[in-house]
Scaffold this motif. Structure first.
Motif, PDB file in Angstrom:
ATOM      1  N   MET A 145     -64.212  18.949  47.707  1.00 34.27           N
ATOM      2  CA  MET A 145     -64.582  19.420  46.397  1.00 34.27           C
ATOM      3  C   MET A 145     -64.747  18.202  45.494  1.00 34.27           C
ATOM      4  O   MET A 145     -63.890  17.330  45.460  1.00 34.27           O
ATOM      5  N   LYS A 146     -65.860  18.164  44.794  1.00 37.86           N
ATOM      6  CA  LYS A 146     -66.124  17.083  43.840  1.00 37.86           C
ATOM      7  C   LYS A 146     -66.266  17.675  42.454  1.00 37.86           C
ATOM      8  O   LYS A 146     -66.922  18.704  42.283  1.00 37.86           O
ATOM      9  N   VAL A 147     -65.681  16.975  41.490  1.00 38.23           N
ATOM     10  CA  VAL A 147     -65.816  17.396  40.099  1.00 38.23           C
ATOM     11  C   VAL A 147     -66.148  16.167  39.259  1.00 38.23           C
ATOM     12  O   VAL A 147     -65.442  15.164  39.328  1.00 38.23           O
ATOM     13  N   VAL A 148     -67.230  16.263  38.510  1.00 42.07           N
ATOM     14  CA  VAL A 148     -67.528  15.268  37.490  1.00 42.07           C
ATOM     15  C   VAL A 148     -66.955  15.836  36.200  1.00 42.07           C
ATOM     16  O   VAL A 148     -67.313  16.940  35.777  1.00 42.07           O
ATOM     17  N   LEU A 149     -66.034  15.088  35.609  1.00 37.51           N
ATOM     18  CA  LEU A 149     -65.283  15.531  34.449  1.00 37.51           C
ATOM     19  C   LEU A 149     -65.703  14.684  33.257  1.00 37.51           C
ATOM     20  O   LEU A 149     -65.739  13.457  33.357  1.00 37.51           O
ATOM     21  N   GLN A 150     -66.060  15.337  32.167  1.00 33.57           N
ATOM     22  CA  GLN A 150     -66.415  14.610  30.953  1.00 33.57           C
ATOM     23  C   GLN A 150     -65.584  15.147  29.799  1.00 33.57           C
ATOM     24  O   GLN A 150     -65.530  16.364  29.574  1.00 33.57           O
ATOM     25  N   VAL A 161     -68.924  21.138  39.005  1.00 35.08           N
ATOM     26  CA  VAL A 161     -68.087  21.435  40.166  1.00 35.08           C
ATOM     27  C   VAL A 161     -68.958  21.627  41.402  1.00 35.08           C
ATOM     28  O   VAL A 161     -69.785  22.540  41.455  1.00 35.08           O
ATOM     29  N   GLY A 162     -68.734  20.757  42.411  1.00 35.57           N
ATOM     30  CA  GLY A 162     -69.446  20.851  43.679  1.00 35.57           C
ATOM     31  C   GLY A 162     -68.486  21.233  44.797  1.00 35.57           C
ATOM     32  O   GLY A 162     -67.364  20.727  44.869  1.00 35.57           O
ATOM     33  N   ILE A 163     -68.942  22.117  45.675  1.00 38.00           N
ATOM     34  CA  ILE A 163     -68.120  22.595  46.780  1.00 38.00           C
ATOM     35  C   ILE A 163     -68.856  22.351  48.087  1.00 38.00           C
ATOM     36  O   ILE A 163     -70.049  22.636  48.198  1.00 38.00           O
ATOM     37  N   THR A 164     -68.126  21.828  49.067  1.00 36.32           N
ATOM     38  CA  THR A 164     -68.695  21.554  50.384  1.00 36.32           C
ATOM     39  C   THR A 164     -68.076  22.494  51.422  1.00 36.32           C
ATOM     40  O   THR A 164     -67.153  23.249  51.121  1.00 36.32           O
ATOM     41  N   HIS A 165     -68.590  22.440  52.642  1.00 38.26           N
ATOM     42  CA  HIS A 165     -68.206  23.385  53.712  1.00 38.26           C
ATOM     43  C   HIS A 165     -66.723  23.364  54.058  1.00 38.26           C
ATOM     44  O   HIS A 165     -66.162  24.413  54.361  1.00 38.26           O
ATOM     45  N   GLU A 166     -66.091  22.206  54.015  1.00 42.22           N
ATOM     46  CA  GLU A 166     -64.697  22.101  54.451  1.00 42.22           C
ATOM     47  C   GLU A 166     -63.696  22.434  53.360  1.00 42.22           C
ATOM     48  O   GLU A 166     -62.495  22.407  53.600  1.00 42.22           O
ATOM     49  N   ASP A 205     -57.780  22.310  48.447  1.00 43.29           N
ATOM     50  CA  ASP A 205     -58.630  21.426  47.644  1.00 43.29           C
ATOM     51  C   ASP A 205     -58.644  21.890  46.190  1.00 43.29           C
ATOM     52  O   ASP A 205     -58.551  21.083  45.272  1.00 43.29           O
ATOM     53  N   VAL A 206     -58.754  23.194  46.002  1.00 48.25           N
ATOM     54  CA  VAL A 206     -58.741  23.762  44.649  1.00 48.25           C
ATOM     55  C   VAL A 206     -57.430  23.412  43.956  1.00 48.25           C
ATOM     56  O   VAL A 206     -57.428  22.980  42.796  1.00 48.25           O
ATOM     57  N   GLN A 207     -56.313  23.579  44.636  1.00 52.68           N
ATOM     58  CA  GLN A 207     -55.007  23.282  44.036  1.00 52.68           C
ATOM     59  C   GLN A 207     -54.894  21.821  43.641  1.00 52.68           C
ATOM     60  O   GLN A 207     -54.422  21.495  42.541  1.00 52.68           O
ATOM     61  N   TYR A 208     -55.326  20.921  44.521  1.00 52.43           N
ATOM     62  CA  TYR A 208     -55.268  19.489  44.223  1.00 52.43           C
ATOM     63  C   TYR A 208     -56.099  19.165  42.975  1.00 52.43           C
ATOM     64  O   TYR A 208     -55.630  18.490  42.051  1.00 52.43           O
ATOM     65  N   VAL A 209     -57.332  19.654  42.941  1.00 46.41           N
ATOM     66  CA  VAL A 209     -58.249  19.317  41.853  1.00 46.41           C
ATOM     67  C   VAL A 209     -57.785  19.934  40.536  1.00 46.41           C
ATOM     68  O   VAL A 209     -57.829  19.269  39.493  1.00 46.41           O
ATOM     69  N   THR A 210     -57.321  21.176  40.556  1.00 46.45           N
ATOM     70  CA  THR A 210     -56.883  21.797  39.301  1.00 46.45           C
ATOM     71  C   THR A 210     -55.645  21.105  38.731  1.00 46.45           C
ATOM     72  O   THR A 210     -55.552  20.915  37.513  1.00 46.45           O
ATOM     73  N   GLU A 211     -54.719  20.710  39.593  1.00 44.95           N
ATOM     74  CA  GLU A 211     -53.538  19.958  39.122  1.00 44.95           C
ATOM     75  C   GLU A 211     -53.969  18.645  38.480  1.00 44.95           C
ATOM     76  O   GLU A 211     -53.464  18.254  37.423  1.00 44.95           O
ATOM     77  N   LEU A 233     -65.201  10.892  34.519  1.00 47.77           N
ATOM     78  CA  LEU A 233     -64.502  10.576  35.762  1.00 47.77           C
ATOM     79  C   LEU A 233     -65.001  11.476  36.883  1.00 47.77           C
ATOM     80  O   LEU A 233     -65.511  12.571  36.630  1.00 47.77           O
ATOM     81  N   ILE A 234     -64.811  11.015  38.117  1.00 44.50           N
ATOM     82  CA  ILE A 234     -65.141  11.823  39.301  1.00 44.50           C
ATOM     83  C   ILE A 234     -63.872  12.053  40.071  1.00 44.50           C
ATOM     84  O   ILE A 234     -63.140  11.110  40.385  1.00 44.50           O
ATOM     85  N   ILE A 235     -63.608  13.309  40.393  1.00 47.14           N
ATOM     86  CA  ILE A 235     -62.468  13.688  41.215  1.00 47.14           C
ATOM     87  C   ILE A 235     -63.014  14.232  42.523  1.00 47.14           C
ATOM     88  O   ILE A 235     -63.862  15.124  42.516  1.00 47.14           O
ATOM     89  N   ASP A 236     -62.538  13.695  43.643  1.00 43.06           N
ATOM     90  CA  ASP A 236     -62.980  14.132  44.961  1.00 43.06           C
ATOM     91  C   ASP A 236     -61.740  14.468  45.779  1.00 43.06           C
ATOM     92  O   ASP A 236     -60.920  13.593  46.065  1.00 43.06           O
TER      93      ASP A 236
END
Length: 148
Positions: free
Chosen positions: A1-6, A31-36, A41-47, A141-144
């Motif tokens: 999961m990738k998120v570009v945060l502004q 918010v970008g979502i990939t196959h895996e 991933d959601v929990q990590y990124v939201t935290e 920032l970019i969160i992956d």
């Protein structure tokens, strides 16, 4: 999961010339979502998003989180974050999850942010959208989740 945060002082999204989401001070997320991607991933990124210290304190230092300042989120689904531009002139989007996988995970992501007490506005998944924002700082920032 990738998120570009502004970090924004305001942001909005229109679909068919109608505003469907609008926030004041807070974060605009692509918010970008990939196959895996999974719920982990959601929990990590939201935290990470809720607790990143990217807002100024009384001394002007980046010491406060979105939760600390009571900021809002405008969340926009963005499959093009997984575009591969290495070959040719047309991006390859094969790494982006198909809508039947991405849409439920995107909803889970937004709901996980809401469960933290954050007001979350969204665009419309899969729609052509016009996004406006004032990037405050600027802070981008970019969160992956795969690089944690």
């Amino acid at each position: 999961m990738k998120v570009v945060l502004q970090r924004v002082s305001e942001a909005s999204v229109k679909v068919n010339e109608e505003v469907v989401g609008k926030i004041n001070s807070g974060l605009m997320l692509l918010v970008g979502i990939t196959h895996e991607d999974t719920v982990e991933d959601v929990q990590y990124v939201t935290e990470k998003i809720a607790n990143l210290r990217i807002f100024e304190d009384e001394d002007g230092k980046l010491n406060r989180s979105l939760l600390d300042v009571g900021g809002q989120i405008l969340s926009i689904s963005q499959f093009t974050l997984y575009g591969d531009c290495r070959k040719g002139r047309r991006p390859n989007f094969m790494a982006a999850a198909k809508p039947d996988v991405a849409a439920p995970l995107y909803e889970t992501f937004n709901e996980a942010l809401r469960e933290k007490g954050i007001q979350v506005e969204t665009g419309v998944f899969g729609a052509m959208m016009d996004v406006q924002l004032i990037n405050h700082g600027p802070v981008t920032l970019i969160i992956d989740s795969k690089q944690n």
